[in-house]
Design a protein around this motif. Structure first.
Motif, PDB file in Angstrom:
ATOM      1  N   GLU A   1       0.825  -1.206   0.000  1.00 49.52           N
ATOM      2  CA  GLU A   1       0.000   0.000   0.000  1.00 49.52           C
ATOM      3  C   GLU A   1       0.860   1.257   0.000  1.00 49.52           C
ATOM      4  O   GLU A   1       0.489   2.270  -0.593  1.00 49.52           O
ATOM      5  CB  GLU A   1      -0.951   0.006   1.197  1.00 49.52           C
ATOM      6  N   VAL A   2       2.008   1.207   0.669  1.00 45.59           N
ATOM      7  CA  VAL A   2       2.891   2.372   0.677  1.00 45.59           C
ATOM      8  C   VAL A   2       3.531   2.572  -0.682  1.00 45.59           C
ATOM      9  O   VAL A   2       3.561   3.678  -1.232  1.00 45.59           O
ATOM     10  CB  VAL A   2       3.979   2.227   1.766  1.00 45.59           C
ATOM     11  N   SER A   3       4.041   1.503  -1.278  1.00 43.25           N
ATOM     12  CA  SER A   3       4.748   1.614  -2.554  1.00 43.25           C
ATOM     13  C   SER A   3       3.821   1.883  -3.729  1.00 43.25           C
ATOM     14  O   SER A   3       4.097   2.730  -4.576  1.00 43.25           O
ATOM     15  CB  SER A   3       5.546   0.327  -2.834  1.00 43.25           C
ATOM     16  N   PHE A   4       2.701   1.137  -3.791  1.00 48.44           N
ATOM     17  CA  PHE A   4       1.841   1.207  -4.959  1.00 48.44           C
ATOM     18  C   PHE A   4       0.716   2.224  -4.831  1.00 48.44           C
ATOM     19  O   PHE A   4       0.207   2.718  -5.840  1.00 48.44           O
ATOM     20  CB  PHE A   4       1.238  -0.169  -5.254  1.00 48.44           C
ATOM     21  N   LEU A   5       0.299   2.528  -3.576  1.00 49.61           N
ATOM     22  CA  LEU A   5      -0.867   3.397  -3.396  1.00 49.61           C
ATOM     23  C   LEU A   5      -0.583   4.605  -2.519  1.00 49.61           C
ATOM     24  O   LEU A   5      -1.519   5.300  -2.104  1.00 49.61           O
ATOM     25  CB  LEU A   5      -2.033   2.589  -2.790  1.00 49.61           C
ATOM     26  N   ALA A   6       0.696   4.881  -2.238  1.00 53.59           N
ATOM     27  CA  ALA A   6       1.075   6.034  -1.418  1.00 53.59           C
ATOM     28  C   ALA A   6       0.302   6.042  -0.103  1.00 53.59           C
ATOM     29  O   ALA A   6      -0.091   7.090   0.413  1.00 53.59           O
ATOM     30  CB  ALA A   6       0.840   7.338  -2.176  1.00 53.59           C
ATOM     31  N   ASN A   7       0.091   4.846   0.451  1.00 53.59           N
ATOM     32  CA  ASN A   7      -0.623   4.661   1.714  1.00 53.59           C
ATOM     33  C   ASN A   7      -2.044   5.216   1.655  1.00 53.59           C
ATOM     34  O   ASN A   7      -2.613   5.615   2.661  1.00 53.59           O
ATOM     35  CB  ASN A   7       0.141   5.308   2.878  1.00 53.59           C
ATOM     36  N   ARG A   8      -2.600   5.275   0.440  1.00 51.76           N
ATOM     37  CA  ARG A   8      -3.950   5.782   0.189  1.00 51.76           C
ATOM     38  C   ARG A   8      -4.132   7.194   0.755  1.00 51.76           C
ATOM     39  O   ARG A   8      -5.158   7.530   1.332  1.00 51.76           O
ATOM     40  CB  ARG A   8      -5.014   4.838   0.788  1.00 51.76           C
ATOM     41  N   ARG A   9      -3.144   8.050   0.504  1.00 53.77           N
ATOM     42  CA  ARG A   9      -3.220   9.428   0.997  1.00 53.77           C
ATOM     43  C   ARG A   9      -3.108  10.467  -0.121  1.00 53.77           C
ATOM     44  O   ARG A   9      -2.749  11.612   0.139  1.00 53.77           O
ATOM     45  CB  ARG A   9      -2.107   9.675   2.031  1.00 53.77           C
ATOM     46  N   VAL A  10      -3.379  10.063  -1.351  1.00 60.06           N
ATOM     47  CA  VAL A  10      -3.332  11.012  -2.460  1.00 60.06           C
ATOM     48  C   VAL A  10      -4.588  11.879  -2.413  1.00 60.06           C
ATOM     49  O   VAL A  10      -5.706  11.371  -2.494  1.00 60.06           O
ATOM     50  CB  VAL A  10      -3.249  10.278  -3.813  1.00 60.06           C
TER      51      VAL A  10
ATOM     52  N   ALA B   1      -6.032  17.422  -5.211  1.00 59.02           N
ATOM     53  CA  ALA B   1      -5.161  18.232  -6.070  1.00 59.02           C
ATOM     54  C   ALA B   1      -4.097  17.378  -6.748  1.00 59.02           C
ATOM     55  O   ALA B   1      -3.877  17.461  -7.957  1.00 59.02           O
ATOM     56  CB  ALA B   1      -4.508  19.346  -5.249  1.00 59.02           C
ATOM     57  N   VAL B   2      -3.424  16.526  -5.979  1.00 63.98           N
ATOM     58  CA  VAL B   2      -2.383  15.666  -6.535  1.00 63.98           C
ATOM     59  C   VAL B   2      -3.002  14.622  -7.461  1.00 63.98           C
ATOM     60  O   VAL B   2      -2.466  14.304  -8.524  1.00 63.98           O
ATOM     61  CB  VAL B   2      -1.582  14.974  -5.410  1.00 63.98           C
ATOM     62  N   GLY B   3      -4.157  14.109  -7.072  1.00 65.30           N
ATOM     63  CA  GLY B   3      -4.806  13.072  -7.871  1.00 65.30           C
ATOM     64  C   GLY B   3      -5.186  13.532  -9.256  1.00 65.30           C
ATOM     65  O   GLY B   3      -5.068  12.784 -10.222  1.00 65.30           O
TER      66      GLY B   3
ATOM     67  N   LYS C   1     -13.739  -1.171  -1.922  1.00 60.73           N
ATOM     68  CA  LYS C   1     -13.248  -2.460  -1.419  1.00 60.73           C
ATOM     69  C   LYS C   1     -11.764  -2.428  -1.040  1.00 60.73           C
ATOM     70  O   LYS C   1     -11.208  -3.450  -0.650  1.00 60.73           O
ATOM     71  CB  LYS C   1     -13.467  -3.537  -2.494  1.00 60.73           C
ATOM     72  N   ASN C   2     -11.128  -1.255  -1.185  1.00 65.95           N
ATOM     73  CA  ASN C   2      -9.707  -1.113  -0.807  1.00 65.95           C
ATOM     74  C   ASN C   2      -8.791  -2.087  -1.542  1.00 65.95           C
ATOM     75  O   ASN C   2      -7.855  -2.650  -0.970  1.00 65.95           O
ATOM     76  CB  ASN C   2      -9.518  -1.283   0.705  1.00 65.95           C
ATOM     77  N   TYR C   3      -9.048  -2.291  -2.835  1.00 67.77           N
ATOM     78  CA  TYR C   3      -8.173  -3.140  -3.622  1.00 67.77           C
ATOM     79  C   TYR C   3      -6.819  -2.452  -3.820  1.00 67.77           C
ATOM     80  O   TYR C   3      -6.693  -1.232  -3.684  1.00 67.77           O
ATOM     81  CB  TYR C   3      -8.786  -3.439  -4.989  1.00 67.77           C
ATOM     82  N   ILE C   4      -5.817  -3.245  -4.177  1.00 68.66           N
ATOM     83  CA  ILE C   4      -4.482  -2.716  -4.439  1.00 68.66           C
ATOM     84  C   ILE C   4      -4.233  -2.623  -5.937  1.00 68.66           C
ATOM     85  O   ILE C   4      -3.645  -1.656  -6.423  1.00 68.66           O
ATOM     86  CB  ILE C   4      -3.405  -3.583  -3.755  1.00 68.66           C
TER      87      ILE C   4
ATOM     88  N   SER D   1      -7.554   9.310  -1.238  1.00 70.89           N
ATOM     89  CA  SER D   1      -7.811   9.304   0.197  1.00 70.89           C
ATOM     90  C   SER D   1      -9.218   8.832   0.544  1.00 70.89           C
ATOM     91  O   SER D   1      -9.473   8.442   1.682  1.00 70.89           O
ATOM     92  CB  SER D   1      -7.586  10.708   0.772  1.00 70.89           C
ATOM     93  N   SER D   2     -10.148   8.872  -0.411  1.00 76.29           N
ATOM     94  CA  SER D   2     -11.511   8.400  -0.178  1.00 76.29           C
ATOM     95  C   SER D   2     -12.169   8.096  -1.515  1.00 76.29           C
ATOM     96  O   SER D   2     -11.671   8.480  -2.578  1.00 76.29           O
ATOM     97  CB  SER D   2     -12.330   9.452   0.583  1.00 76.29           C
ATOM     98  N   THR D   3     -13.321   7.417  -1.442  1.00 76.46           N
ATOM     99  CA  THR D   3     -14.067   7.122  -2.668  1.00 76.46           C
ATOM    100  C   THR D   3     -14.557   8.399  -3.324  1.00 76.46           C
ATOM    101  O   THR D   3     -14.531   8.536  -4.558  1.00 76.46           O
ATOM    102  CB  THR D   3     -15.265   6.212  -2.348  1.00 76.46           C
ATOM    103  N   ALA D   4     -15.021   9.344  -2.522  1.00 80.20           N
ATOM    104  CA  ALA D   4     -15.503  10.620  -3.067  1.00 80.20           C
ATOM    105  C   ALA D   4     -14.385  11.347  -3.814  1.00 80.20           C
ATOM    106  O   ALA D   4     -14.604  11.919  -4.887  1.00 80.20           O
ATOM    107  CB  ALA D   4     -16.051  11.494  -1.948  1.00 80.20           C
ATOM    108  N   THR D   5     -13.177  11.309  -3.241  1.00 81.28           N
ATOM    109  CA  THR D   5     -12.038  11.944  -3.907  1.00 81.28           C
ATOM    110  C   THR D   5     -11.714  11.249  -5.211  1.00 81.28           C
ATOM    111  O   THR D   5     -11.419  11.890  -6.228  1.00 81.28           O
ATOM    112  CB  THR D   5     -10.803  11.911  -2.992  1.00 81.28           C
ATOM    113  N   ALA D   6     -11.779   9.918  -5.228  1.00 80.34           N
ATOM    114  CA  ALA D   6     -11.493   9.151  -6.445  1.00 80.34           C
ATOM    115  C   ALA D   6     -12.453   9.522  -7.564  1.00 80.34           C
ATOM    116  O   ALA D   6     -12.054   9.696  -8.720  1.00 80.34           O
ATOM    117  CB  ALA D   6     -11.582   7.652  -6.149  1.00 80.34           C
TER     118      ALA D   6
END
Length: 508
Positions: A42-51, A54-56, A73-76, A229-234
């Motif tokens: 999650e850290v390497s591939f998903l930036a710990n889900r903190r994008v 603005a960055v996204g 579903k928090n897939y990787i 960082s969240s589904t709404a952000t995605a």
């Protein structure tokens, strides 16, 4: 082209900047690994889900319907829903096509990046490509998605500002004919807008769908929504990025129209035109070099470099994430965090090296890229639709749909690889000894695969659940799986008899 000192200095600064961001991301990710519950992947591939939003937006340049079920579903990776429902073995086989598709993108982007550097440095193109690849590989290895995401902000900001800066200078030049006249009339070369013949309408629609909707089956798209960082952000990222793509596309269209309308005798480039010299792919740097001031040329070439490197690092990370999480773990069921860390780093290096080596295939590189897009659209898109939105789909349907799509696509023929069109749809005509399909055959293959998945899934589920076929014939254990559906989770592989055990053994 001769050595361009100011441009070379700009490129060196640009490369040092992205390397610096990579080092910063490496240090940041190290701190996060200690506090992350998700682990190394999650850290390497998903930036710990903190994008954040603005960055996204800068990393996702729409996937609105796919973003929610994947992020909820928090897939990787995009293959995780397959692994959860079909098990590791079948998922590993299905993952081959998206993995190859990502690898085939690397040489195409590196050629663009290498050309940019060679224009400034007068170095051999092959050396420029390897230098560019080394920079992209190093900062991707160091920081993972953190490096990719934050360098994308720098790169695409440069692209957006630079292209809009260059366009007015190009349009202000007096060496080209009115664009309205050259749009439909042969002036210095064929019309730049062209005409859409009635017989070509369906092929254009087919290619449009393959190159747009088909991209939803690429891992690098889902990597960004999953890291949000969240589904709404995605979902919001998909909305905004769609507008950004349009805004980024306007300047290149205008500059390309000018290139097709220019009297090259009036420029330092001279006759014949880039099109006649076989340098049409170099139209953007040629226009910037000969029709704009030096400073604008340097900034414009920086934009090309930024766009190319943004795509290169995304492909490297996307291919690595699929290999590590869906293919490597098929062989290694229990993986320590330390081993996983080295596998990720080594995979990025290997993928980058292989992708760079493919640049020696020259024109065939583009052919492989086109073919990979076709396979992703025809084979993987219907699989992804069914796994996310059709609860009754099962492994039998997935296998049947996979085979139908692949076989049909091969039988439809591919002139680039001299594959004859054995399966000929209405309108197929013989031109210069080669059968040309006028039917939207790619979309037909995709829809055929989709229908096959649904029919076979329903039929096999009915046969086994009603006891018409004995349970011992149920290789994929459809009946058992439906009776013991797991709770939501991204990493559960049900073909594994130890499916309840964690996939990653974090003991070092």
């Amino acid at each position: 082209m001769a050595l361009h000192i100011s441009g070379l200095i700009t490129m060196v600064i640009f490369y040092l900047l992205v390397l610096g961001i990579g080092i910063w991301a490496f240090l940041k990710s190290k701190k996060m690994e200690k506090n992350s519950a998700g682990g190394q992947m999650e850290v390497s591939f998903l930036a710990n889900r903190r994008v954040n939003l603005a960055v996204g937006v800068f990393t996702m340049t729409g996937g609105l319907f796919f973003a929610k079920p994947m992020r909820d579903k928090n897939y990787i990776t995009m293959m995780d829903p397959f692994q959860r429902k079909y098990g590791k073995t079948l998922t590993g086989l299905l993952a081959i096509i998206p993995f190859i598709s990502e690898v085939m993108w690397v040489p195409v982007t590196l050629i663009s990046l290498g050309v940019t550097l060679s224009v400034f440095s007068d170095l051999p193109l092959s050396l420029c490509i390897w230098i560019s690849a080394a920079v992209a590989i190093v900062y991707t290895v160091l920081g993972g998605l953190y490096s990719v995401a934050f360098t994308d902000v720098i790169q695409l900001s440069l692209v957006f500002c630079s292209l809009w800066l260059c366009a007015p200078f190009v349009l202000a030049s007096d060496v080209y004919t009115d664009l309205h006249q050259t749009a439909f009339n042969h002036t210095f070369q064929a019309p730049w807008l062209g005409r859409l013949e009635p017989d070509d309408v369906w092929i254009w629609i087919d290619n449009f769908l393959a190159m747009s909707v088909g991209n939803l089956a690429f891992q690098d798209f889902h990597q960004r929504t999953l890291s949000s960082s969240s589904t709404a952000t995605a979902r919001m990222i998909c909305f905004i990025a769609a507008g950004v793509v349009i805004a980024l596309g306007i300047p290149p269209v205008l500059i390309g129209a000018v290139a097709a309308s220019t009297d090259w005798n009036l420029t330092s480039y001279g006759s014949p035109s880039p099109y006649e010299r076989g340098e049409a792919a170099m139209a953007l740097p040629i226009i910037l070099l000969h029709l704009t001031p030096t400073a604008v040329f340097v900034v414009g070439m920086g934009a090309i470099a930024g766009a190319a490197m943004s795509s290169t690092d995304s492909c490297l990370l996307a291919a690595t994430s699929i290999f590590t999480t869906n293919i490597y773990t098929l062989v290694r069921h229990q993986v320590s965090e330390k081993e996983l860390q080295w596998v990720i780093r080594l995979s990025i290096v290997v993928v980058g090296t292989v992708g760079t080596s493919l640049t020696y295939l020259d024109s065939r590189t583009l052919a492989f890229w086109i073919l990979s897009s076709d396979l992703t659209y025809t084979v993987m898109l219907p699989q992804l639709i069914c796994i996310l939105f059709v609860g009754s789909s099962n492994a039998y349907g997935a296998v049947a749909g996979y085979v139908v799509a692949f076989v049909m696509r091969v039988l439809c023929g591919e002139p680039v690889f001299n594959l004859p069109a054995i399966l000929r749809f209405p309108g197929c005509s013989l031109e210069d000894g080669v059968y040309v399909q006028c039917w939207p055959f790619k979309t037909t293959c995709m829809l055929s695969s989709l229908v096959t998945i649904l029919v076979f899934s329903y039929a096999t589920s009915l046969l086994f659940n009603k006891g018409i076929l004995p349970e011992r014939w149920d290789l994929f254990r459809v009946k058992t799986r439906e009776e013991t559906a797991p709770a939501d989770g991204a990493r559960l592989g049900e073909n594994d008899k130890h499916a309840s055990e964690p996939m990653l053994d974090t003991r070092c």
